[in-house]
Design a protein around this motif. Structure first.
Motif: not given
Length: 304
Positions: A167-181
């Motif tokens: 559902h989001f503009e950022e690719e999941p490979q970028r958004l997921l580690p960004a959130i959990y970091s």
């Protein structure tokens, strides 16, 4: 799409992350990055079909992934060879096993009947740390009592996320580690707990080979009961929990959610009907609790 992330703790943990821990942190990340409207839209999508499925923690020890033991291993007496004494001893050894290796789980999913080593494997260490209660009137420990905090220490664990609808503009490979970091996980965040070094990793191919199917599945996450499951022909353990409401980022009116019954990760479930997902997202007075199975489907007929 199956994505795998590795987490290296930067200190002690107050609790071990589960699927709903990862889901909750992701929701806070969506709120902080995109705003409340996008978060509501993401949560509303679970009314029809879950866009993301989260595993509980998959531990790594000396470079090898360790998974929750399938709940049916060692339970069926008719499959145990030898006399009754030998059968009992074999069952008891397998009963004490909590985790299995990649090789054992892969063999189990493919119907080859491999068994785990009976040796106990420690994926984390526990410690009790003493603290002194503070007298709020004098701001000293005078008259205070000792209490103990339980902490966990481990080197690394992984998270598996199945992306079904992004559902989001950022690719999941970028958004997921960004959130959990960025966002801490678990309890005592205000004291610096729950911080990690997070990286994307290549998902093992054998996991991808079992993401679709029917009949029996093995769950990598704790989940709520679903009417599409045949309990009489399934193997599982249950927990009853009353989780606290996350109030680190914003003060919550509700402190505790209602008691809930979970089927534990490692369950081997027989499907009554073929569905795209099993479990649900429960609502509690403006809060939610995640409880979907992340299934890996078995090949063959009987699992054990």
């Amino acid at each position: 799409m199956f994505l795998m992330l590795s987490f290296k703790p930067q200190g002690f943990l107050s609790s071990l992350p589960t699927a709903h821990t990862f889901f909750g942190a992701f929701c806070w990340g969506v709120l902080l990055f995109y705003g409340e409207e996008r978060l509501r839209s993401f949560l509303d999508a679970y009314r029809t079909e879950p866009p993301l499925l989260f595993s509980s923690s998959i531990y790594r020890l000396k470079g090898q992934l360790l998974f929750p033991k399938p709940a049916c291993m060692g339970l069926r007496w008719q499959n145990l060879s030898g006399n009754s004494i030998q059968a009992y001893r074999r069952h008891k050894r397998l009963k004490s096993v909590e985790f299995v290796s990649e090789e054992v789980l892969r063999s189990f999913l493919e119907g080859k009947g491999a068994e785990p080593s009976p040796e106990a494997v420690k994926v984390y260490e526990k410690a009790l740390v003493p603290h002194a209660s503070i007298n709020r009137l004098t701001s000293t420990t005078a008259g205070g009592e000792l209490f103990f905090e339980r902490l966990y220490s481990l080197s690394e664990f992984c998270l598996l996320v199945q992306v079904r609808d992004w559902h989001f503009e950022e690719e999941p490979q970028r958004l997921l580690p960004a959130i959990y970091s960025l966002l801490p996980l678990g309890g005592n965040k205000s004291t610096g707990r729950g911080l990690f070094e997070v990286k994307m990793e290549k998902t093992p191919q054998w996991l991808l080979d079992h993401k679709e199917g029917e009949g029996y599945f093995y769950s990598l996450s704790d989940f709520f009961f679903d009417e599409g499951l045949e309990l009489d022909m399934s193997y599982y353990h249950v927990d009853i929990r009353r989780p606290a409401v996350e109030n680190y980022f914003a003060r919550a009116d509700l402190l505790w959610k209602g008691p809930m019954l979970f089927i534990r990760a490692g369950a081997v479930m027989k499907t009554r009907e073929k569905k795209t997902s099993y479990g649900k997202l429960k609502g509690f007075s403006k809060t939610y609790h995640y409880g979907y199975a992340l299934p890996l489907y078995l090949k063959g007929n009987e699992p054990c």
